[in-house]
Design a protein around this motif. Structure first.
Motif, short mmCIF file in Angstrom:
data_model
loop_
_atom_site.label_atom_id
_atom_site.label_comp_id
_atom_site.label_asym_id
_atom_site.label_seq_id
_atom_site.Cartn_x
_atom_site.Cartn_y
_atom_site.Cartn_z
N SER A 1 -3.69 -0.91 9.54
CA SER A 1 -3.99 -0.79 8.80
C SER A 1 -4.04 -2.57 8.12
CB SER A 1 -2.37 -0.41 8.03
OG SER A 1 -2.30 -1.10 6.26
N ASN B 1 1.48 2.59 2.87
CA ASN B 1 0.35 3.63 3.61
C ASN B 1 1.57 4.03 4.95
OD1 ASN B 1 -1.13 4.23 1.80
ND2 ASN B 1 -2.79 2.67 2.63
N LYS B 2 1.53 4.17 5.41
CA LYS B 2 2.10 4.31 7.44
C LYS B 2 0.93 3.56 8.28
CE LYS B 2 3.77 8.08 9.41
NZ LYS B 2 4.10 9.16 9.38
N SER C 1 1.02 -1.06 -0.14
CA SER C 1 -0.29 -0.07 0.17
C SER C 1 0.45 1.27 0.03
CB SER C 1 -0.14 0.32 1.44
OG SER C 1 -0.23 0.26 2.39
#
Length: 258
Positions: A96, A22-23, A20
């Motif tokens: 996540s 993402n963080k 992703s």
């Protein structure tokens, strides 16, 4: 009699999801006896996904788990660190679908566990002891488990690449041997595959900082940590995936991948 173990205190980190980009905020927290290893998605109302084979959802590119439509992916590097440090009970919280890739190895997770500390619990551990051989194969992949007095892994790989070719290693998996010889080995990929994945919206968090990237003739990023880092990482993945049986294994795992 070996006692079950958990963490002494909670500990957290922040990283990037491999696919992703993402963080991801991840926390490891102590858990009671017989709790096992569970993932909790804090972004989805605290739904939990137990780390066992009944919830295996995918093995393409990374190991994924799913329970009641809640999933968590890229779990194998963290699971390898936990089981190699003999952690039986732990709650893993993340916001996540992906466990952060960190540097592409298990070493950062080993560091977290060491910083949190390990605590013995009041109940005994249960082991899965292999008493007869079992094997399976699919295409050019083969895997088998044989009886043994301790947990050890033999892995061999063969790739049509000048830097890889054939690599093989056998190692008795102990806390010490895993930390020193297996945990630092990073995941690897081929440049041509990275380009294809990104065209399909994957590997968006991949970089030269969290994977060994192989071009046509050699490594594109920094030097290898071991001459045979590639097969060592395959052993790391196998240890993490075998954690999904739910018990520490006493047996000899033999695998080959072409």
């Amino acid at each position: 009699m070996d006692a079950q173990r958990t963490l002494r205190r909670a500990i957290s980190c922040v990283g990037i999801g491999l696919h992703s980009g993402n963080k991801v905020h991840l926390s490891l927290k102590p858990a009671p006896v017989d709790f096992g290893i569970r993932f909790r998605r804090t972004d989805l109302g605290d739904h939990e996904v137990p780390a066992n084979v009944q919830h295996l959802a995918g093995i393409q590119l990374a190991t994924a788990l799913s329970c009641n439509a809640v999933s968590v992916e890229t779990v194998e590097h963290l699971l390898a660190a936990l089981v190699s440090m003999s952690i039986d009970n732990v709650l893993i919280e993340l916001n996540s679908p992906e466990v952060p890739i960190m540097d592409g190895s298990s070493a950062p997770f080993i560091y977290l566990i060491q910083e949190a500390g390990v605590k013995k619990q009041s109940s005994p551990r249960t082991y899965l002891k292999v008493t007869r051989p079992i094997s399976l194969s699919r295409g050019d992949k083969r895997i088998a488990l044989y009886p043994s007095d301790q947990f050890k892994v033999t892995y061999s790989i063969s790739f049509d690449h000048p830097l890889l070719r054939h690599q093989a290693r056998t190692i008795d998996i102990t806390e010490e041997s895993f930390i020193e010889e297996i945990a630092p080995a990073r995941t690897f990929t081929f440049l041509k595959d990275v380009e294809m994945l990104r065209q399909n919206g994957l590997a968006l968090g991949g970089s030269l900082d969290n994977a060994i990237v192989l071009g046509e003739t050699g490594v594109l990023n920094n030097a290898l940590r071991f001459e045979d880092e590639f097969v060592r990482h395959k052993i790391l993945d196998a240890v993490g995936d075998l954690a999904l049986v739910g018990y520490p294994v006493i047996g000899h795992l033999v695998a080959h991948h072409e």
